[in-house]
Design an enzyme around this catalytic site. Structure first.
Site, PDB file in Angstrom:
ATOM      1  N   GLY A 139     -77.110 -25.733 -15.993  1.00 58.47           N
ATOM      2  CA  GLY A 139     -76.915 -24.576 -15.125  1.00 58.47           C
ATOM      3  C   GLY A 139     -78.102 -24.437 -14.197  1.00 58.47           C
ATOM      4  N   THR A 140     -78.074 -23.437 -13.327  1.00 58.37           N
ATOM      5  CA  THR A 140     -79.190 -23.194 -12.435  1.00 58.37           C
ATOM      6  C   THR A 140     -80.347 -22.545 -13.205  1.00 58.37           C
ATOM      7  OG1 THR A 140     -78.367 -20.994 -11.852  1.00 58.37           O
ATOM      8  CG2 THR A 140     -77.644 -22.834 -10.471  1.00 58.37           C
ATOM      9  N   MET A 141     -81.462 -22.362 -12.539  1.00 65.14           N
ATOM     10  CA  MET A 141     -82.555 -21.601 -13.126  1.00 65.14           C
ATOM     11  C   MET A 141     -82.068 -20.195 -13.466  1.00 65.14           C
ATOM     12  SD  MET A 141     -85.790 -22.568 -10.711  1.00 65.14           S
ATOM     13  CE  MET A 141     -85.056 -21.637  -9.360  1.00 65.14           C
ATOM     14  N   ASP A 142     -82.691 -19.595 -14.448  1.00 69.59           N
ATOM     15  CA  ASP A 142     -82.426 -18.198 -14.833  1.00 69.59           C
ATOM     16  C   ASP A 142     -81.054 -17.960 -15.448  1.00 69.59           C
ATOM     17  OD1 ASP A 142     -84.936 -17.376 -14.070  1.00 69.59           O
ATOM     18  OD2 ASP A 142     -84.309 -16.608 -12.118  1.00 69.59           O
ATOM     19  N   CYS A 143     -80.357 -19.030 -15.864  1.00 70.94           N
ATOM     20  CA  CYS A 143     -79.029 -18.822 -16.449  1.00 70.94           C
ATOM     21  C   CYS A 143     -79.090 -18.761 -17.974  1.00 70.94           C
ATOM     22  CB  CYS A 143     -78.059 -19.908 -15.993  1.00 70.94           C
ATOM     23  SG  CYS A 143     -78.401 -21.535 -16.706  1.00 70.94           S
ATOM     24  N   GLY A 144     -80.296 -18.835 -18.551  1.00 68.45           N
ATOM     25  CA  GLY A 144     -80.432 -18.645 -19.988  1.00 68.45           C
ATOM     26  C   GLY A 144     -80.445 -19.898 -20.824  1.00 68.45           C
ATOM     27  N   LYS A 145     -80.748 -21.054 -20.213  1.00 65.90           N
ATOM     28  CA  LYS A 145     -80.733 -22.314 -20.978  1.00 65.90           C
ATOM     29  C   LYS A 145     -81.760 -22.301 -22.108  1.00 65.90           C
ATOM     30  CE  LYS A 145     -81.587 -24.782 -17.370  1.00 65.90           C
ATOM     31  NZ  LYS A 145     -81.670 -23.599 -16.480  1.00 65.90           N
TER      32      LYS A 145
ATOM     33  N   GLU B  32     -85.647 -28.557 -20.995  1.00 61.43           N
ATOM     34  CA  GLU B  32     -86.189 -29.148 -19.761  1.00 61.43           C
ATOM     35  C   GLU B  32     -85.841 -30.632 -19.694  1.00 61.43           C
ATOM     36  OE1 GLU B  32     -87.118 -27.089 -17.702  1.00 61.43           O
ATOM     37  OE2 GLU B  32     -88.010 -25.379 -18.746  1.00 61.43           O
TER      38      GLU B  32
ATOM     39  N   GLN C 256     -84.043 -32.255 -17.766  1.00 64.09           N
ATOM     40  CA  GLN C 256     -84.001 -32.872 -16.441  1.00 64.09           C
ATOM     41  C   GLN C 256     -85.255 -33.687 -16.150  1.00 64.09           C
ATOM     42  OE1 GLN C 256     -84.266 -29.581 -16.909  1.00 64.09           O
ATOM     43  NE2 GLN C 256     -85.915 -28.743 -15.643  1.00 64.09           N
TER      44      GLN C 256
END
Length: 207
Positions: A9-15, A87, A89
């Site tokens: 998901g994008t940043m700030d989506c709770g991963k 992290e 990625q």
């Protein structure tokens, strides 16, 4: 049957929050696992969430052999049955292949968490290889919003307040506005327009 699952998901989506929750749920029920991370915002060897939660983790450096590390840990503790990697990625394609090897050769579930694309809208090598190899890809359900209110689908980088689309793929920064390098999320339209923040409305002259 063990699986390699990629949560994206994008940043700030709770991963990272979900990664911490998954580790907590399993360890609270007596299960044992390994937690890897790479270049976490909180520092070396930490998996952290912007909500303030954190746990100790193994730093997956560029030369870390994730399969060899997990195999040695499993030999010392045969009860290990899951691996969490945040992290993801930032991993190399070869390290992602090692995650798949952990699943296939050691029979251990691997849960990888990461953003798919960088500030240029290009796939990170680690994320690309995860998309190619994962048994399942789960898109995070927590919706992030662009400054305009539309659903955010792209990550953006600003340097000194100006949005950039060229430069090194990995540069340390955060979402804090007073930093020189800041990351934010945008809808596709405003990423294409290179508009990382709203334009103030024109002043209305008083009568």
């Amino acid at each position: 049957m063990a699986e390699l699952i990629f949560f994206s998901g994008t940043m700030d989506c709770g991963k990272s929050t979900l990664a911490l929750q998954m580790d907590h749920n399993r360890s609270a029920r007596g299960r044992r696992g390994l937690v890897f991370t790479r270049d976490d915002r909180a520092g070396h060897g930490v998996l952290s969430s912007r909500l303030g939660l954190s746990t100790a983790a193994v730093e997956a450096a560029e030369d870390t052999d994730l399969f060899a590390f997990t195999a040695a840990a499993l030999a010392a503790d045969p009860e290990i049955d899951y691996v969490i990697c945040d992290e993801a990625q930032f991993l190399s394609a070869h390290q992602v292949e090692q995650l798949a090897e952990i699943v296939d050769e050691l029979g251990v579930d691997v849960f990888a968490f990461g953003i798919a694309t960088d500030f240029r809208t290009r796939l990170f090598p680690g994320s690309q290889r995860l998309i190619e190899l994962a048994d399942e890809i789960r898109v995070m359900q927590v919706e992030t919003l662009c400054w305009c209110g539309a659903r955010a689908t792209h990550n953006a980088r600003t340097v000194g307040g100006e949005m950039v689309v060229e430069g090194e793929q990995v540069v340390v920064g955060d979402v804090t506005p007073d930093r020189e390098v800041v990351y934010t999320v945008l809808c596709r339209r405003h990423h294409r327009a290179r508009q990382a923040q709203g334009v103030p409305a024109p002043a209305v002259a008083s009568a």
